[in-house]
Each structure stands twice: as structure tokens, then as C-alpha cells.
Design an enzyme around this catalytic site. Sequence first.
Site, PDB file in Angstrom:
ATOM      1  N   LYS A 115       0.816  -1.218   0.000  1.00  0.00           N
ATOM      2  CA  LYS A 115       0.000   0.000   0.000  1.00  0.00           C
ATOM      3  C   LYS A 115       0.853   1.274   0.000  1.00  0.00           C
ATOM      4  O   LYS A 115       0.508   2.254  -0.648  1.00  0.00           O
ATOM      5  CB  LYS A 115      -0.879   0.033   1.248  1.00  0.00           C
ATOM      6  CG  LYS A 115      -2.076  -0.891   1.203  1.00  0.00           C
ATOM      7  CD  LYS A 115      -2.951  -0.598   2.415  1.00  0.00           C
ATOM      8  CE  LYS A 115      -3.794  -1.779   2.799  1.00  0.00           C
ATOM      9  NZ  LYS A 115      -4.850  -2.098   1.848  1.00  0.00           N
ATOM     10  N   GLU A 199      -2.517   8.000   7.617  1.00  0.00           N
ATOM     11  CA  GLU A 199      -3.268   8.887   6.721  1.00  0.00           C
ATOM     12  C   GLU A 199      -4.298   9.647   7.539  1.00  0.00           C
ATOM     13  O   GLU A 199      -4.731   9.173   8.587  1.00  0.00           O
ATOM     14  CB  GLU A 199      -4.060   8.047   5.697  1.00  0.00           C
ATOM     15  CG  GLU A 199      -3.324   7.639   4.478  1.00  0.00           C
ATOM     16  CD  GLU A 199      -4.209   6.796   3.538  1.00  0.00           C
ATOM     17  OE1 GLU A 199      -5.408   6.626   3.803  1.00  0.00           O
ATOM     18  OE2 GLU A 199      -3.662   6.322   2.548  1.00  0.00           O
ATOM     19  N   ARG A 291      -6.345  -8.191  -8.950  1.00  0.00           N
ATOM     20  CA  ARG A 291      -6.973  -9.508  -9.066  1.00  0.00           C
ATOM     21  C   ARG A 291      -8.455  -9.327  -9.332  1.00  0.00           C
ATOM     22  O   ARG A 291      -8.962  -8.200  -9.328  1.00  0.00           O
ATOM     23  CB  ARG A 291      -6.806 -10.253  -7.748  1.00  0.00           C
ATOM     24  CG  ARG A 291      -7.324  -9.420  -6.579  1.00  0.00           C
ATOM     25  CD  ARG A 291      -7.467 -10.200  -5.307  1.00  0.00           C
ATOM     26  NE  ARG A 291      -7.567  -9.332  -4.145  1.00  0.00           N
ATOM     27  CZ  ARG A 291      -8.680  -8.805  -3.670  1.00  0.00           C
ATOM     28  NH1 ARG A 291      -9.840  -9.028  -4.270  1.00  0.00           N
ATOM     29  NH2 ARG A 291      -8.666  -8.032  -2.601  1.00  0.00           N
TER      30      ARG A 291
HETATM   31  P1  ADP Z   1     -12.545  -7.474  -2.064  1.00  0.00           P
HETATM   32  O1  ADP Z   1     -12.522  -6.018  -2.271  1.00  0.00           O
HETATM   33  O2  ADP Z   1     -12.402  -8.281  -3.286  1.00  0.00           O
HETATM   34  O3  ADP Z   1     -13.623  -7.889  -1.191  1.00  0.00           O
HETATM   35  P2  ADP Z   1     -10.938  -7.920   0.199  1.00  0.00           P
HETATM   36  O4  ADP Z   1      -9.923  -6.893   0.531  1.00  0.00           O
HETATM   37  O5  ADP Z   1     -12.166  -8.007   1.014  1.00  0.00           O
HETATM   38  O6  ADP Z   1     -11.228  -7.709  -1.316  1.00  0.00           O
HETATM   39  O7  ADP Z   1     -10.222  -9.326   0.154  1.00  0.00           O
HETATM   40  C1  ADP Z   1     -10.682 -10.391  -0.634  1.00  0.00           C
HETATM   41  C2  ADP Z   1     -10.133 -11.678  -0.113  1.00  0.00           C
HETATM   42  O8  ADP Z   1      -8.732 -11.661  -0.029  1.00  0.00           O
HETATM   43  C3  ADP Z   1     -10.644 -12.003   1.236  1.00  0.00           C
HETATM   44  O9  ADP Z   1     -10.866 -13.372   1.277  1.00  0.00           O
HETATM   45  C4  ADP Z   1      -9.504 -11.554   2.129  1.00  0.00           C
HETATM   46  O10 ADP Z   1      -9.520 -12.313   3.296  1.00  0.00           O
HETATM   47  C5  ADP Z   1      -8.302 -11.837   1.292  1.00  0.00           C
HETATM   48  N1  ADP Z   1      -7.186 -10.910   1.528  1.00  0.00           N
HETATM   49  C6  ADP Z   1      -6.959  -9.725   0.961  1.00  0.00           C
HETATM   50  N2  ADP Z   1      -5.802  -9.188   1.358  1.00  0.00           N
HETATM   51  C7  ADP Z   1      -5.271 -10.039   2.228  1.00  0.00           C
HETATM   52  C8  ADP Z   1      -4.052 -10.067   3.000  1.00  0.00           C
HETATM   53  N3  ADP Z   1      -3.154  -9.081   2.969  1.00  0.00           N
HETATM   54  N4  ADP Z   1      -3.850 -11.125   3.786  1.00  0.00           N
HETATM   55  C9  ADP Z   1      -4.738 -12.115   3.825  1.00  0.00           C
HETATM   56  N5  ADP Z   1      -5.876 -12.167   3.122  1.00  0.00           N
HETATM   57  C10 ADP Z   1      -6.151 -11.144   2.330  1.00  0.00           C
HETATM   58  P1  ADP Z   2      -7.914  -3.164   2.710  1.00  0.00           P
HETATM   59  O1  ADP Z   2      -6.680  -3.553   1.994  1.00  0.00           O
HETATM   60  O2  ADP Z   2      -8.051  -3.841   4.009  1.00  0.00           O
HETATM   61  O3  ADP Z   2      -9.088  -3.254   1.830  1.00  0.00           O
HETATM   62  P2  ADP Z   2      -8.078  -0.260   2.389  1.00  0.00           P
HETATM   63  O4  ADP Z   2      -6.931   0.657   2.416  1.00  0.00           O
HETATM   64  O5  ADP Z   2      -8.680  -0.547   1.068  1.00  0.00           O
HETATM   65  O6  ADP Z   2      -7.670  -1.631   3.105  1.00  0.00           O
HETATM   66  O7  ADP Z   2      -9.185   0.306   3.363  1.00  0.00           O
HETATM   67  C1  ADP Z   2     -10.303  -0.431   3.762  1.00  0.00           C
HETATM   68  C2  ADP Z   2     -11.416   0.486   4.240  1.00  0.00           C
HETATM   69  O8  ADP Z   2     -10.969   1.312   5.321  1.00  0.00           O
HETATM   70  C3  ADP Z   2     -11.895   1.451   3.198  1.00  0.00           C
HETATM   71  O9  ADP Z   2     -12.843   0.883   2.333  1.00  0.00           O
HETATM   72  C4  ADP Z   2     -12.470   2.571   4.039  1.00  0.00           C
HETATM   73  O10 ADP Z   2     -13.751   2.248   4.522  1.00  0.00           O
HETATM   74  C5  ADP Z   2     -11.526   2.612   5.221  1.00  0.00           C
HETATM   75  N1  ADP Z   2     -10.460   3.599   4.986  1.00  0.00           N
HETATM   76  C6  ADP Z   2      -9.233   3.374   4.493  1.00  0.00           C
HETATM   77  N2  ADP Z   2      -8.512   4.518   4.432  1.00  0.00           N
HETATM   78  C7  ADP Z   2      -9.306   5.492   4.905  1.00  0.00           C
HETATM   79  C8  ADP Z   2      -9.135   6.899   5.124  1.00  0.00           C
HETATM   80  N3  ADP Z   2      -8.004   7.535   4.853  1.00  0.00           N
HETATM   81  N4  ADP Z   2     -10.181   7.593   5.639  1.00  0.00           N
HETATM   82  C9  ADP Z   2     -11.345   6.970   5.945  1.00  0.00           C
HETATM   83  N5  ADP Z   2     -11.554   5.664   5.777  1.00  0.00           N
HETATM   84  C10 ADP Z   2     -10.554   4.917   5.263  1.00  0.00           C
HETATM   85 MG    MG Z   3      -9.268  -2.235   0.034  1.00  0.00          MG
END
Ligand code: ADP
Ligand code: ADP
Ligand code: MG
Length: 472
Positions: A115, A199, A291
Amino acid sequence: MFKKILIANRGEIATRIIRACKEMGIKSAVIYTEEDSTALYIKKADEAYLVTPGPIEAYLNIHRIVDIAQKIRADAIHPGYGFVSENPKMAELCEKRGIVFIGPPSSAIELMGNKLKAREFMKEHNIPVVYGSDGPVENEKDAVKWGKMIGFPVILKASGGGGGRGLRIAKNENELKRYYSLAKSEAAKFFDNPEIFIEKYITKPHHIEVQVLGDHHGNVIHLGERDCSIQRRHQKVIEIAPSLVLSDKKRKELGALAVKIAKLVHYTNAGTMEFIVDSNMRYYFMEMNTRLQVEHPVTESVTGIDIVKKQIEIAAGLELGIKQKDVKIKGNAIECRLIAEDPQNAFLPNGGRITAYYSPGGIGVRIDGAVYKDYVVPDYYDPLLLKLTVMGGTWEEAVNRMRRALDEFVIRGIKTNIPYLQAIVNSEDFKKGYFDTEFINEHPELMDYANRVDPADLVIAIASAIAMHEGL
Ligand code: ADP
Ligand code: ADP
Ligand code: MG
């Protein structure tokens, strides 16, 4: 075109990919563990190979997966989501061993999988990101310095995080101090990478993401956006397409930006740019998922484009065959993630035997499922049972259809989040389209609905009480 594809995944997404293979006349092979031996996807695939050790390790073993692919003469591997899908070494190994990885090049996974790296890259290219720390935050003092500079609340993020894990919101300096070391040790443990950054936490934002497709001939298009703001603990629960808050102008801007990013990283295959959009509709790049996304069916519903087929065609070297101007968004789609979890018990995952299963149908209803009657939901995996997607001509029709479809659903024997989903879909704010990522926190009353006793459960309870009383 490929003759055989090995699917390195399980559950509903394996089923989804098998369906695309069948329609394309491609043989599908899957792997499964002992713990998964009664899973539905095994029965649907043309070939299935037992792998050890379970329950998880075998699904992550990139060398073994590639070995199997070669042994069974598969042309390509589809990784689905999770597991090996975002492992750059997997893509690299496939590249080396002459098996096609149905996904982007390893270089794009490498860059976007972190990230912080992705964020720094976007900054270099003048793509808006949320105001935050320059690079990783090395210690508590550094964290406090940045916290003060950015202004509270702030969000701590693990560079290697995903799936809603590795995120913490700090409302003040004390919380920040408290969470910093916690977040760091968790990141090291769970993501094998202790790197943390900070952030600004944007209040009441929308999570809006853009689906892109790029082929090996330089064509990149987007398929519009999804709004995934209905989240619980930063995990998506309900996703919709298109967004109800973006103007056409913003929609075009965001789509063009996503395409620009894809081109910058030489992206091919399907990918998603996630943006956080504030209440003034200013947008900031958040992360890219390199993906297939869990929620891809809502995009398929409103565009009529089969994303998995496109992934396979692209990987086989075909041209996209669709121009941006051909992508038309029609109607409104909603997806609910049906999860084996107990809303009445802190949403804890809840395995067990499904004793009755009846799924909804009818116009505009789609199920991407992985379960059946008598299936025992294993405890070892992500508790996602299936995805229910509905399509309507208007938002109102889609909401009514989802309500109807959820009401038709019968799953007995295990606890699911269906009552909670019903509560959301029946809430006035949801119906009006008034929601952002804080919706679930701001609506604790949804729990009252989810907590009510299901009339069918009541019948069972009364019947067993009578039976007991009568000594049956
Ligand atoms: P989507 O936006 O497709 O829902 P998610 O962030 O919810 O993506 O993740 C989709 C799948 O990948 C879930 O099964 C989640 O548990 C897995 N996943 C994503 N990132 C990671 C990570 N860093 N470590 C382990 N599992 C992950
Ligand atoms: P992940 O890899 O677990 O999906 P993300 O960075 O995509 O992590 O963030 C997951 C969720 O966390 C976002 O969909 C949002 O709801 C919240 N989030 C992430 N960054 C911010 C931010 N800077 N301010 C507010 N909400 C955030
Ligand atoms: Mg995300």
C-alpha cells in the site's frame, strides 16, 4: 484458446471460474484439501486434485500448484482472490515455468501489493492520495509528529494489510500512541511486514472503486464503478453498481483516472482501483487490487460483460474487443455477502451442517454459491457462503428485489447474517441511498432487527417444547 485451466482456489470463486470455463469449452481442474473434500466446487470441476497439508497451507504452496498444473497439462492458472492471487512470486513462477498466470504481470502485483509503495508511486505521478506520512512511520515519536501535522482523527495502515485487517483509527494523541506499537506488532505477525504508515481519516466517506480491464495489445478500458461503502469493520458487506452519489462528470473523471493508473503500471488483465471519496466528492487513490474482486458480479450485472471470461481471453492473448464507448451502464445492481456468522454473537464465524437450503430465484436474481443441503461448513476458511446479486431497472426496484430475495432465502442449521442484511435493506436510509462507510456504526438499531427471533425458529422451538412435554 486454452484447453485446460487449473483453479488455485476454493469455494464460491472456484465455482464462478468453473462456470466461465464451461461456457468457453475449457476443461477446469481444481485443488482441494481433506477439510474441503465435500465442497461443491469439486463436484462441478472436470478434474480435482487432493493437496496436503490442509486446511490452508496447500492453497498457498505456489511450487506445488505450478507442479500440478504442469503435470496435468493445464495451460493456465486462475488464482481467484485471496490465497496466491496477489503473490508476485506466484506470477513470476508461472512466467518462468511457461504456465499462463491469469492476472497481471508480477511487476504490477509487486508494486501495488504494498500500500505504501503504491501510494508513493501515485504521489510521484500527481495522482491524489489522502494527506499522510511521507513513507513509513518508524517509531512512536514519529507517529505523534505526523498525527499532529495531519490532524486527528488519523488512520494507521499496515503496508502489507488487506481484507480490512491492519487498520486502526486514532482519534487523539493518546490513542495513536496506544495503537502504534500494537499495529506494528500485528503487521509483523499477520502480514510478514511491520511497515506502518498514517493517513488522515476522512469522515463519512464513500468507498468507490473502478473496475479496469487491460489486454496485451495496449487497450485499457474501465467498466464503471462500484460503491462498497456498506462495511463492517472495514470489510465490505453490501456492494452496489453504479454509485448513487457520483455525478456523470465525476464518474468520467474517476474512470479516466483509473485507466491512466493502469497504463502507468503497465497493467494487464482485470484490476480494481479503490478510491476514498469525501462528502464534497473529492477523491483520493487508496489502493489497487491486482486480481478479480469478490464483488465483480455487480459490475457484470450493469455492463453485461463477463469479467472472468475477459480475464481468460486476455491471458490467452486475445484483444479486448470492447471499446470504452461500447461500455454502457444499465440499471442498478446490489450484492449481499451471505456469511456464516452469528450477528447475535458478535458476528463470530459459525460453521456446522446446513440442514435445509432453499435459494431465491426469479427475475434479476443471481447466486454465486458454494453450499448445499447437508454440506458441513468448515471452520477453517473465510466464512463467505455465497453472494446474492440482484439487478433492477432502477435503484428502487433493485432494493425491493433484494428484500424479496432475502425473504425467500432459507438456510437452516447454521447461523447466517441474513437477518442483518434484511435489516440493512429495510432501513429507510439505505432505501433512499443515504449511506457512507459509517452507515453500520451509525445504525446500531439494525441489531434490534437482527436480534429478533425468526418465526421459523419459534415454530421449531415450540414444537420441540411440546414434544418434550409429551415425552416424545
Ligand atoms: P474485495 O474487495 O475483493 O472484497 P478484500 O480486501 O475483502 O477484497 O479481500 C478479498 C479476499 O482476499 C478475502 O478473502 C480476504 O480475506 C483476502 N485478503 C486480501 N488481502 C489479504 C491479506 N493481505 N492477507 C490475507 N488475506 C487477504
Ligand atoms: P484493505 O486492503 O483492508 O481493503 P483499504 O486501504 O482498502 O484496506 O481500506 C479499507 C477500508 O478502510 C476502506 O474501504 C475505508 O472504509 C476505510 N479507509 C481506508 N482509508 C481510509 C481513510 N483515509 N479515511 C477513511 N476511511 C478509510
Ligand atoms: Mg481495500
